[in-house]
Scaffold this active site. Structure first.
Site, PDB file in Angstrom:
ATOM      1  N   ALA A 220       6.691  -3.860  10.985  1.00  0.00           N
ATOM      2  CA  ALA A 220       6.650  -5.221  10.454  1.00  0.00           C
ATOM      3  C   ALA A 220       6.022  -6.207  11.430  1.00  0.00           C
ATOM      4  CB  ALA A 220       8.054  -5.681  10.086  1.00  0.00           C
ATOM      5  N   ASP A 249      -1.818   3.623   5.527  1.00  0.00           N
ATOM      6  CA  ASP A 249      -3.096   4.083   4.987  1.00  0.00           C
ATOM      7  C   ASP A 249      -3.988   2.897   4.637  1.00  0.00           C
ATOM      8  OD1 ASP A 249      -1.952   6.622   5.177  1.00  0.00           O
ATOM      9  OD2 ASP A 249      -1.242   6.564   3.104  1.00  0.00           O
TER      10      ASP A 249
END
Length: 310
Positions: A220, A249
């Site tokens: 995060a 990804d």
């Protein structure tokens, strides 16, 4: 054309349940299925950004047929998967709608025979001829040599094609020694590679081991980039909640698209962070919330330069 390699492709299945409890039966409120594996997720995001992408790797059995059928409907993505006798694996993500947490179940993948591996290497070298960049992504299926990525990195370098490596464990260790242009590990993968749990020191160590540039995923907290041109940290303007599957990804897609577009590092990192956060807000891996992505870029991903490159 950008080439993405997913040696261990998958059919990604996502279940949504009201609350996940061990040793209990659950009613599934929603099911989605789509072609998966890290490189296929990267390819879909790259295509959504307007790039032409070719995907390669392995596909086999009924599940492999479903994966290939799913790729036919993705604009901008060309299928160059190599057939194998074994069945492509499935991955199952169970999303707890009450907490937002995701539980992941990953099958190992088909056993790849030596002749199948040789056929893939020949196809890969042919595909490099028309590639502007290549991403080598994910785990290795049984039967593929542990040093496979090292060989694929060397082939890309011989062809003059920039190569990004996104894997873990021993395949990452051997692949780094082949000197890829960029690696994108998370903090755990970086610590396993270098023995250091401090991301900056670990990124510097990974460069000494052979990676030209290292972009470490800090979860995060965003990304840390250690490159010959400088060092940067990039973070989203606010914490986002949702399904993190595929966020890494999407970050790879942001970095790779920035590379082929010759963007400066701060812009590459801002795009990667915005895409990653927008993927957390999307329901399934390989997609991103475009409105959220544009808003995140507009609000300004915080990219700060730090003194001294490695």
């Amino acid at each position: 054309m950008i080439l993405t390699v997913t040696l261990n492709t998958a059919l990604d299945i996502t279940y949504r349940v009201q609350g996940l409890r061990p040793q209990a039966s659950h009613r599934v409120s929603e099911v989605t299925e789509r072609p998966g594996g890290k490189g296929l997720n990267v390819a879909r995001v790259l295509a959504a950004l307007g790039h032409e992408v070719t995907v390669t790797g392995f596909a086999g059995g009924v599940t492999g047929d479903v994966v290939r059928a799913g790729l036919t409907g993705v604009p901008g993505v060309a299928d160059a998967l190599v057939p194998v006798a074994g069945a492509t694996r499935r991955t199952v993500a169970v999303v707890d709608e009450r907490t937002g947490d995701t539980t992941q179940l990953n099958e190992p993948g088909p056993a790849v025979a030596p002749a199948e591996w040789n056929a893939f290497q020949e196809a890969y070298e042919d595909l490099l001829d028309g590639a502007s960049a290549v991403a080598l992504c994910g785990s290795l299926p049984p039967g593929v040599p542990v040093g496979a990525y090292a060989g694929l990195v060397r082939a890309a370098r011989t062809a003059g094609v920039p190569v990004l490596l996104d894997t873990s464990g021993e395949p990452l260790r051997r692949g780094v020694a082949a000197r890829p242009d960029l690696i994108k590990p998370n903090t755990d993968e970086l610590a396993e590679l270098t023995g250091s749990h401090e991301p900056l020191r670990a990124s510097q160590a990974a460069r000494r081991r052979g990676a030209r540039s290292v972009v470490a995923s800090l979860g995060a907290a965003g990304l840390l980039a250690e490159t010959p041109e400088g060092r940067w940290r990039a973070a989203p303007p606010a914490h986002v909640h949702g399904n993190p599957t595929g966020a890494g990804d999407s970050a790879v897609a942001g970095l790779l698209s920035g590379l082929v577009e010759h963007l400066p590092w701060p812009d590459r990192l801002a795009r990667a962070v915005a895409l990653s956060a927008a993927t957390v807000l999307a329901p399934v891996a390989g997609e991103f919330d475009r409105e959220a992505y544009e808003e995140l870029l507009g609000r300004g991903v915080a990219v700060t330069a730090e003194a001294g490159a490695a």
